[in-house]
Motif scaffolding. Structure first.
Motif, PDB file in Angstrom:
ATOM      1  N   LYS A   1      18.190  -3.226   9.543  1.00 59.58           N
ATOM      2  CA  LYS A   1      17.599  -3.961   8.417  1.00 59.58           C
ATOM      3  C   LYS A   1      16.810  -5.137   8.971  1.00 59.58           C
ATOM      4  N   SER A   2      15.836  -5.573   8.231  1.00 63.75           N
ATOM      5  CA  SER A   2      15.171  -6.822   8.587  1.00 63.75           C
ATOM      6  C   SER A   2      15.077  -7.688   7.344  1.00 63.75           C
ATOM      7  N   ARG A   3      15.193  -8.966   7.561  1.00 65.75           N
ATOM      8  CA  ARG A   3      15.292  -9.933   6.475  1.00 65.75           C
ATOM      9  C   ARG A   3      14.197 -10.986   6.629  1.00 65.75           C
ATOM     10  N   ILE A   4      13.600 -11.350   5.495  1.00 69.54           N
ATOM     11  CA  ILE A   4      12.684 -12.492   5.455  1.00 69.54           C
ATOM     12  C   ILE A   4      13.535 -13.701   5.072  1.00 69.54           C
ATOM     13  N   ASN A   5      13.738 -14.599   6.017  1.00 75.88           N
ATOM     14  CA  ASN A   5      14.545 -15.795   5.773  1.00 75.88           C
ATOM     15  C   ASN A   5      13.715 -16.887   5.111  1.00 75.88           C
ATOM     16  N   LYS A   6      14.392 -17.932   4.643  1.00 78.96           N
ATOM     17  CA  LYS A   6      13.697 -19.066   4.036  1.00 78.96           C
ATOM     18  C   LYS A   6      12.885 -19.798   5.092  1.00 78.96           C
ATOM     19  N   ARG A   7      11.688 -20.239   4.706  1.00 78.55           N
ATOM     20  CA  ARG A   7      10.827 -20.981   5.626  1.00 78.55           C
ATOM     21  C   ARG A   7      11.278 -22.432   5.670  1.00 78.55           C
ATOM     22  N   LYS A   8      11.088 -23.055   6.840  1.00 82.10           N
ATOM     23  CA  LYS A   8      11.480 -24.457   6.993  1.00 82.10           C
ATOM     24  C   LYS A   8      10.308 -25.324   7.419  1.00 82.10           C
ATOM     25  N   PHE A   9       9.629 -24.944   8.484  1.00 78.53           N
ATOM     26  CA  PHE A   9       8.627 -25.821   9.078  1.00 78.53           C
ATOM     27  C   PHE A   9       7.204 -25.285   8.963  1.00 78.53           C
ATOM     28  N   SER A  10       7.055 -24.010   8.847  1.00 79.17           N
ATOM     29  CA  SER A  10       5.754 -23.353   8.864  1.00 79.17           C
ATOM     30  C   SER A  10       5.482 -22.747   7.497  1.00 79.17           C
ATOM     31  N   GLY A  11       4.266 -22.278   7.297  1.00 79.63           N
ATOM     32  CA  GLY A  11       3.947 -21.516   6.108  1.00 79.63           C
ATOM     33  C   GLY A  11       4.538 -20.109   6.181  1.00 79.63           C
ATOM     34  N   HIS A  12       4.924 -19.697   7.388  1.00 81.54           N
ATOM     35  CA  HIS A  12       5.525 -18.372   7.601  1.00 81.54           C
ATOM     36  C   HIS A  12       7.039 -18.465   7.581  1.00 81.54           C
ATOM     37  N   SER A  13       7.665 -17.463   7.004  1.00 82.59           N
ATOM     38  CA  SER A  13       9.123 -17.343   7.038  1.00 82.59           C
ATOM     39  C   SER A  13       9.504 -16.538   8.271  1.00 82.59           C
ATOM     40  N   PRO A  14      10.634 -16.887   8.907  1.00 84.23           N
ATOM     41  CA  PRO A  14      11.090 -16.077  10.024  1.00 84.23           C
ATOM     42  C   PRO A  14      11.542 -14.695   9.537  1.00 84.23           C
ATOM     43  N   VAL A  15      11.178 -13.672  10.279  1.00 81.02           N
ATOM     44  CA  VAL A  15      11.624 -12.313   9.994  1.00 81.02           C
ATOM     45  C   VAL A  15      12.624 -11.954  11.080  1.00 81.02           C
ATOM     46  N   VAL A  16      13.834 -11.597  10.683  1.00 77.40           N
ATOM     47  CA  VAL A  16      14.923 -11.337  11.614  1.00 77.40           C
ATOM     48  C   VAL A  16      15.457  -9.924  11.383  1.00 77.40           C
ATOM     49  N   GLY A  17      15.623  -9.179  12.454  1.00 80.97           N
ATOM     50  CA  GLY A  17      16.178  -7.839  12.358  1.00 80.97           C
ATOM     51  C   GLY A  17      17.611  -7.805  12.857  1.00 80.97           C
ATOM     52  N   SER A  18      18.384  -6.842  12.344  1.00 80.13           N
ATOM     53  CA  SER A  18      19.763  -6.711  12.800  1.00 80.13           C
ATOM     54  C   SER A  18      20.278  -5.308  12.528  1.00 80.13           C
ATOM     55  N   LEU A  19      21.307  -4.939  13.277  1.00 85.42           N
ATOM     56  CA  LEU A  19      22.014  -3.689  13.046  1.00 85.42           C
ATOM     57  C   LEU A  19      23.115  -3.932  12.048  1.00 85.42           C
ATOM     58  N   GLY A  20      23.426  -2.952  11.261  1.00 84.24           N
ATOM     59  CA  GLY A  20      24.519  -3.085  10.304  1.00 84.24           C
ATOM     60  C   GLY A  20      24.008  -3.450   8.922  1.00 84.24           C
ATOM     61  N   VAL A  21      24.942  -3.706   8.058  1.00 86.96           N
ATOM     62  CA  VAL A  21      24.609  -3.986   6.662  1.00 86.96           C
ATOM     63  C   VAL A  21      24.190  -5.408   6.453  1.00 86.96           C
TER      64      VAL A  21
ATOM     65  N   THR B   1       3.312 -18.705   2.718  1.00 89.61           N
ATOM     66  CA  THR B   1       2.814 -19.507   1.608  1.00 89.61           C
ATOM     67  C   THR B   1       1.682 -20.399   2.101  1.00 89.61           C
ATOM     68  N   SER B   2       0.766 -20.685   1.214  1.00 87.18           N
ATOM     69  CA  SER B   2      -0.329 -21.608   1.548  1.00 87.18           C
ATOM     70  C   SER B   2       0.156 -23.050   1.586  1.00 87.18           C
ATOM     71  N   ARG B   3       1.412 -23.280   1.149  1.00 88.73           N
ATOM     72  CA  ARG B   3       2.036 -24.608   1.118  1.00 88.73           C
ATOM     73  C   ARG B   3       1.289 -25.569   0.190  1.00 88.73           C
ATOM     74  N   ARG B   4       0.652 -25.014  -0.812  1.00 88.13           N
ATOM     75  CA  ARG B   4      -0.017 -25.815  -1.839  1.00 88.13           C
ATOM     76  C   ARG B   4       0.733 -25.630  -3.146  1.00 88.13           C
ATOM     77  N   SER B   5       0.379 -26.411  -4.126  1.00 92.91           N
ATOM     78  CA  SER B   5       1.052 -26.291  -5.415  1.00 92.91           C
ATOM     79  C   SER B   5       0.039 -25.987  -6.514  1.00 92.91           C
ATOM     80  N   GLY B   6       0.583 -25.619  -7.660  1.00 90.09           N
ATOM     81  CA  GLY B   6      -0.271 -25.349  -8.814  1.00 90.09           C
ATOM     82  C   GLY B   6      -1.122 -24.116  -8.631  1.00 90.09           C
ATOM     83  N   ASP B   7      -2.364 -24.180  -9.140  1.00 95.57           N
ATOM     84  CA  ASP B   7      -3.247 -23.015  -9.076  1.00 95.57           C
ATOM     85  C   ASP B   7      -3.807 -22.780  -7.675  1.00 95.57           C
ATOM     86  N   LYS B   8      -3.555 -23.660  -6.730  1.00103.51           N
ATOM     87  CA  LYS B   8      -4.006 -23.470  -5.341  1.00103.51           C
ATOM     88  C   LYS B   8      -2.928 -22.765  -4.496  1.00103.51           C
ATOM     89  N   ARG B   9      -1.740 -22.562  -5.087  1.00108.13           N
ATOM     90  CA  ARG B   9      -0.644 -21.931  -4.356  1.00108.13           C
ATOM     91  C   ARG B   9      -0.886 -20.444  -4.204  1.00108.13           C
TER      92      ARG B   9
END
Length: 101
Positions: free
Chosen positions: A81-101, A51-59
């Motif tokens: 599988k790989s999951r896009i987790n919720k972002r906390k500190f950065s504009g990027h969300s952590p992407v985490v991979g795992s085996l299984g469901v 995310t650009s971490r902006r709001s409104g029409d600049k988001r």
């Protein structure tokens, strides 16, 4: 397996806000994925990874971080599988991979 911030979307639905992505660069990235028989496994969790971490029409939000694998990876690793987790500190969300469901 290739994990990273590719800084480009593969289709228009992977981006909201901002200007349209450069079609030439977007097509080159899709051609790279197809030419190398890669699959995008980043399909679980959040829909957008940046995310650009902006709001409104600049988001702007995009799926630019992803996990790409080939069929050999899938054959040798089982259910991956790989999951896009919720972002906390950065504009990027952590992407985490795992085996299984």
């Amino acid at each position: 397996m290739v994990i990273g911030d590719f800084n480009i979307v593969t289709k228009l639905s992977e981006r909201r806000g901002g200007r349209f992505p450069c079609k030439i660069v977007m097509n080159e990235f899709v051609e790279f994925i197809n030419a190398n028989a890669l699959l995008d496994l980043t399909t679980v969790g959040m829909r957008f990874s940046w995310t650009s971490r902006r709001s409104g029409d600049k988001r702007m939000i995009q799926k630019i971080d992803r996990v790409l694998v080939n069929q050999n990876w899938l054959n040798s690793s089982g259910v991956w599988k790989s999951r896009i987790n919720k972002r906390k500190f950065s504009g990027h969300s952590p992407v985490v991979g795992s085996l299984g469901v």
